[in-house]
Scaffold this active site. Structure first.
Site, PDB file in Angstrom:
ATOM      1  N   SER A 227       1.686   1.525  22.346  1.00 42.50           N
ATOM      2  CA  SER A 227       2.297   1.461  20.990  1.00 42.50           C
ATOM      3  C   SER A 227       3.058   2.398  20.377  1.00 42.50           C
ATOM      4  CB  SER A 227       1.125   1.185  20.176  1.00 42.50           C
ATOM      5  OG  SER A 227       1.273   0.252  19.182  1.00 42.50           O
ATOM      6  N   ASP A 322       2.829 -10.215  23.291  1.00 42.92           N
ATOM      7  CA  ASP A 322       2.646  -9.197  22.363  1.00 42.92           C
ATOM      8  C   ASP A 322       2.857  -9.716  20.987  1.00 42.92           C
ATOM      9  OD1 ASP A 322       2.455  -6.690  20.918  1.00 42.92           O
ATOM     10  OD2 ASP A 322       3.321  -5.341  22.530  1.00 42.92           O
ATOM     11  N   HIS A 356      -0.986  -7.277  23.038  1.00 44.13           N
ATOM     12  CA  HIS A 356      -0.579  -5.775  22.801  1.00 44.13           C
ATOM     13  C   HIS A 356      -1.639  -4.976  23.380  1.00 44.13           C
ATOM     14  CE1 HIS A 356       1.501  -2.834  20.676  1.00 44.13           C
ATOM     15  NE2 HIS A 356       0.530  -2.038  20.102  1.00 44.13           N
TER      16      HIS A 356
END
Length: 417
Positions: A227, A322, A356
């Site tokens: 991330s 994601d 994600h």
């Protein structure tokens, strides 16, 4: 509970967090239908649970490695299904297991019939983050604030810097069990609202600190991040010497949200967010994927990380489901850019139905939770079964990648001693 029914966890009721455990039930009636459950409480007091229905074989036994679930949170043969299918008892919660010193405790139980039947047997699984001999040392030196994990023995070991967007010890100490010296540091060391800029110098300090450790034998360090942390990892590789290998997981190709400084100068502008493009859903969690501005647009090119400058190797990891942002698109763009610059210092792995939050394996799949930076619930994406399989595959891939590209030199370790 029934005295004849036994629930066994093999090879042991105590194991590492990232190790599978075999769940077996014996002493049932032939073909008896029962419900097998798992339940745990995280560090914030949130209860996670799962259940599945099984039919005993002719000998009155159930083996989750061989026998299919007939219903519940999953169907079919899923040896670790009770773990990855656990859900929180309140919506939009992520399993918080960040402190390395305490095991993650899961209670397995067998119940009569389907649903809320009488308990027949139970067993407790202690899923340990720190294996025997792993050392944990909090680090507060200069601008570094983190936790160092070292494997048992003198080394030489390869060194890995774990850049957590928000501080967590889980991945770092699990990697130390595998023979890596790992320093975990948070990208955000304060509440995200209070952070106005990021300085790459702090992470360079962390890299240098790692390389000075006497057990470290690799000439450079590896960096792993997901991330927001992933674009900081790219910047380290591009601007700071000594980064040999980067595992980039579901990140962006540009410097997101905050200006990046190095040696008192701004080196990258921030790629900003358009909240008008966030999609609310009936669940109460939003889809953020379309809110990130286009890093390739002319006005945003000052935020692109110049990874073509990097000398180290990259492993680009992208989940195709994601919902936080377009990880696959960013990975594709970076690989094309590296090829245009004549570079072949990369490899990639894509997971079609994963979301994600790719974590070390055998934790519950998290479909939605409160965003650590935006402070509202968001959807992360992913189908539980496919996401769980991706985590198992990726965890091995990460270790292989670092072992391949962080070669250790025993003479270098001796020189430090």
């Amino acid at each position: 509970m029934s005295s004849q029914v036994r629930l066994s966890l093999l090879p042991s009721a105590r194991c590492l967090f990232d190790e599978p455990v075999q769940v077996k039930v014996a002493g049932l009636r032939s073909r008896q239908v029962v419900t097998v459950r798992a339940r745990s409480t995280d560090e914030k007091g949130v209860v996670f649970s799962s259940s599945a229905t099984y039919r005993a074989d002719g000998s009155g036994e159930i083996d989750l490695d061989r026998h299919p679930s007939l219903g519940g949170r999953y169907v079919g043969v899923e040896p670790m299904g009770l773990l990855w299918s656990m859900r929180a008892d309140t919506p939009h919660r992520f399993l918080h297991k960040n402190k390395a010193l305490q095991p993650h405790v899961v209670k397995f139980s067998v119940h009569e019939d389907e649903g809320e039947g009488r308990s027949l047997a139970e067993a407790t699984n202690e899923r340990v983050l720190m294996g025997d001999g792993v050392r944990r040392v909090p680090v507060k030196e200069g601008n570094i604030q983190g936790v160092l994990f070292t494997p048992p023995g003198d080394g030489p070991f390869p060194a890995v810097l774990d850049l957590c967007t928000l501080m967590s010890e889980k991945r770092a100490c699990l990697l130390a069990n595998k023979g890596f010296v790992v320093l975990a540091v948070g990208v955000y060391t304060d509440k995200p609202d209070n952070v106005k800029e990021i300085h790459l110098d702090r992470f360079e300090e962390a890299k240098d600190f790692l390389q000075r450790q006497p057990q470290v034998g690799s000439k450079g360090v590896g960096v792993i991040a997901q991330s927001k942390g992933a674009d900081v990892a790219l910047s380290l590789a591009a601007f700071v010497p000594g980064v040999e290998a980067v595992v980039w997981i579901n990140g962006c190709s540009a410097n997101v949200a905050l200006p990046l400084y190095y040696k008192k100068h701004q080196i990258l502008s921030p790629l900003l967010f358009n909240f008008d493009k966030v999609i609310p859903t009936e669940s109460g969690a939003a889809i953020c994927k379309y809110g990130v501005k286009d890093p390739l647009a002319e006005e945003n090119k000052g935020s692109l990380v110049p990874i073509e400058r990097a000398e180290g190797r990259f492993l680009f990891v992208a989940s195709e489901d994601d919902l936080n942002w377009d990880s696959k698109g960013y990975a594709d763009e970076m690989m094309e850019r590296l090829k245009r610059h004549g570079k072949e210092n990369f490899e990639s792995v894509y997971y079609p139905r994963a979301g994600h939050l790719l974590e070390p394996p055998y934790g519950p799949h998290c479909p939605s939770s409160r965003h650590g930076v935006f402070s509202f619930p968001v959807l992360w994406g992913g189908e539980p079964k496919a996401h769980a399989a991706a985590e198992v595959h990726l965890w091995k891939k990460i270790q292989e990648f670092f072992r391949t590209h962080l070669s250790c030199d025993a003479t270098q370790t001796e020189a430090k001693l």
